[in-house]
Design a protein around this motif. Structure first.
Motif, PDB file in Angstrom:
ATOM      1  N   SER A 144       7.903 -19.611  39.247  1.00 19.22           N
ATOM      2  CA  SER A 144       8.900 -20.440  39.919  1.00 19.22           C
ATOM      3  C   SER A 144       9.131 -19.945  41.340  1.00 19.22           C
ATOM      4  CB  SER A 144      10.212 -20.425  39.134  1.00 19.22           C
ATOM      5  OG  SER A 144      10.047 -21.017  37.865  1.00 19.22           O
ATOM      6  N   HIS A 148       8.544 -21.966  44.870  1.00 18.68           N
ATOM      7  CA  HIS A 148       9.610 -21.980  45.877  1.00 18.68           C
ATOM      8  C   HIS A 148       9.073 -21.562  47.246  1.00 18.68           C
ATOM      9  CE1 HIS A 148      13.051 -20.230  48.084  1.00 18.68           C
ATOM     10  NE2 HIS A 148      13.842 -21.005  47.367  1.00 18.68           N
ATOM     11  N   LEU A 172      11.094 -29.579  42.314  1.00 19.78           N
ATOM     12  CA  LEU A 172      12.275 -28.787  42.626  1.00 19.78           C
ATOM     13  C   LEU A 172      12.035 -27.374  42.117  1.00 19.78           C
ATOM     14  CD1 LEU A 172      13.254 -31.873  41.720  1.00 19.78           C
ATOM     15  CD2 LEU A 172      15.497 -30.910  42.215  1.00 19.78           C
ATOM     16  N   ILE A 174      13.590 -23.435  41.982  1.00 22.00           N
ATOM     17  CA  ILE A 174      14.694 -22.497  42.159  1.00 22.00           C
ATOM     18  C   ILE A 174      14.132 -21.083  42.089  1.00 22.00           C
ATOM     19  CG2 ILE A 174      16.880 -21.647  41.217  1.00 22.00           C
ATOM     20  CD1 ILE A 174      17.268 -24.435  39.961  1.00 22.00           C
ATOM     21  N   THR A 192      11.470 -24.315  37.567  1.00 27.23           N
ATOM     22  CA  THR A 192      10.695 -25.350  38.229  1.00 27.23           C
ATOM     23  C   THR A 192      10.835 -26.669  37.486  1.00 27.23           C
ATOM     24  OG1 THR A 192       9.081 -23.593  38.705  1.00 27.23           O
ATOM     25  CG2 THR A 192       8.454 -25.850  39.276  1.00 27.23           C
ATOM     26  N   TYR A 266      23.725 -27.174  44.065  1.00 25.08           N
ATOM     27  CA  TYR A 266      23.365 -27.872  42.834  1.00 25.08           C
ATOM     28  C   TYR A 266      24.102 -27.274  41.650  1.00 25.08           C
ATOM     29  CZ  TYR A 266      20.520 -23.739  41.881  1.00 25.08           C
ATOM     30  OH  TYR A 266      20.112 -22.451  41.651  1.00 25.08           O
ATOM     31  N   ALA A 279      22.341 -23.994  47.799  1.00 28.38           N
ATOM     32  CA  ALA A 279      20.895 -24.081  47.935  1.00 28.38           C
ATOM     33  C   ALA A 279      20.353 -23.003  48.860  1.00 28.38           C
ATOM     34  CB  ALA A 279      20.504 -25.461  48.449  1.00 28.38           C
ATOM     35  N   ARG A 287      20.624 -17.929  44.164  1.00 24.45           N
ATOM     36  CA  ARG A 287      19.728 -18.829  43.437  1.00 24.45           C
ATOM     37  C   ARG A 287      19.345 -19.973  44.364  1.00 24.45           C
ATOM     38  NH1 ARG A 287      21.060 -19.391  37.013  1.00 24.45           N
ATOM     39  NH2 ARG A 287      21.417 -17.193  36.586  1.00 24.45           N
ATOM     40  N   LEU A 289      17.400 -23.113  45.992  1.00 28.22           N
ATOM     41  CA  LEU A 289      16.687 -24.304  45.539  1.00 28.22           C
ATOM     42  C   LEU A 289      16.050 -24.995  46.725  1.00 28.22           C
ATOM     43  CD1 LEU A 289      17.628 -27.052  43.054  1.00 28.22           C
ATOM     44  CD2 LEU A 289      17.257 -27.707  45.432  1.00 28.22           C
TER      45      LEU A 289
END
Length: 298
Positions: A144, A148, A172, A174, A192, A266, A279, A287, A289
């Motif tokens: 993931s 990113h 998306l 994270i 993900t 989020y 984000a 965290r 995103l």
């Protein structure tokens, strides 16, 4: 890639050690506190101690036309999420594989974590081999965190920053910075997901409400051990009404700046008890995103 790609017909025969995923969320819209879990994941050697997680020599991805354009590739992960039976749907970090019926035979089956589910869906849709994934993102099983970073780095991705511009087929990713900063590899590196549709602006925001923002409902496809609250296809569908793990469709919430429309945060679900994360990930939550659109699908 720049060379012709071989079709991948036997994904179920590939057992790659890919990453695990973090989660959180609850079906209870009145819940005041929701524990945001982090699943332990196996981190491949190429993800250890590499601050950028982006290959030093980038290639231009030029997939087979069989993958289609735009969001057509999403039919593969979505069909799994909608049709896989509970007994064939498992969230797992080992012996990962996806399968689809073919020529009247076979079944829908899932054994994968979040990034493994996304990677194998891309492999099925575009005919990518494990070697293609290594050439593209530096790993046959991108974590993931690696998704990113490659989105941030524009490695065959266009970063989508405004919530209203996210569309079906975007990825998306994270990244749990607390687990990956300084070369650390303990715990999950992030989560993900695949956008199942464009976000919908919420006429009436609900808690947690963040000043200066508007809220969007975002339908996503992923593999997780933590369903995304009420309305998730995995919620209560397991034996004796327990939550099903593995592939499914759920709804998360995006926050955007009321003026610019840029994504600012989020929550895992629409529950009022779901934790808000920024984000841009300051030190208090870490965290991050990002949303990316693969340039070869445009």
């Amino acid at each position: 890639m720049t060379r012709p790609l071989l079709k991948l017909f036997l994904l179920s025969s590939i057992a790659l050690a890919i990453t695990g995923c973090g989660g959180g969320g609850s079906a209870d819209p009145d819940s005041e506190t929701i524990a945001e879990g982090v699943q332990v994941e196996e981190v491949l050697p190429e993800d250890r101690g590499n601050g950028t997680l982006i290959p030093p020599n980038l290639v231009v991805v030029d997939p087979d036309v069989g993958g289609g354009s735009g969001s057509s590739w999403v039919m593969w992960p979505e069909s799994l999420a909608l049709n896989v039976l509970d007994e064939n749907n498992v969230y797992a970090n080992s012996d990962q594989a996806l399968s689809w019926p073919s020529s009247g035979g076979g079944i829908y089956s899932v054994r994968a974590d979040c990034s493994g589910f996304v990677t194998r869906s891309l492999m099925k849709a575009f005919g990518f081999t494990p070697e293609d994934m290594v050439a593209w993102m530096g790993s046959k099983g991108p974590s993931s965190a690696r998704y990113h970073e490659n989105i941030l780095g524009g490695n065959n991705y266009q970063r989508i920053e405004r919530a209203s511009e996210v569309r079906r087929g975007d990825i998306l990713a994270i990244k749990y910075l607390a687990n990956t900063d300084g070369g650390k590899t303990d715990g999950g590196t992030g989560h993900t997901m695949i956008a199942a549709s464009a976000p919908v602006l919420r006429a009436t925001p609900t808690r947690p409400e963040i000043a200066g923002t508007v809220q969007y409902e975002m339908r996503i496809i992923d593999s997780t051990s933590s369903p995304h609250g009420t309305g998730d296809s995995r919620k209560g569908t397991g034996v004796n009404g327990v939550d099903q793990t593995g592939a499914g469709l759920g709804t998360m919430r995006l926050y955007a700046d009321a003026s610019s429309g840029v994504i600012t945060g989020y929550t895992w679900s629409l529950s009022t008890g779901s934790t808000y994360y920024t984000a841009t990930s300051p030190s208090d939550d870490k965290r991050s995103l990002v949303v990316g659109r693969m340039t070869f699908t445009q």
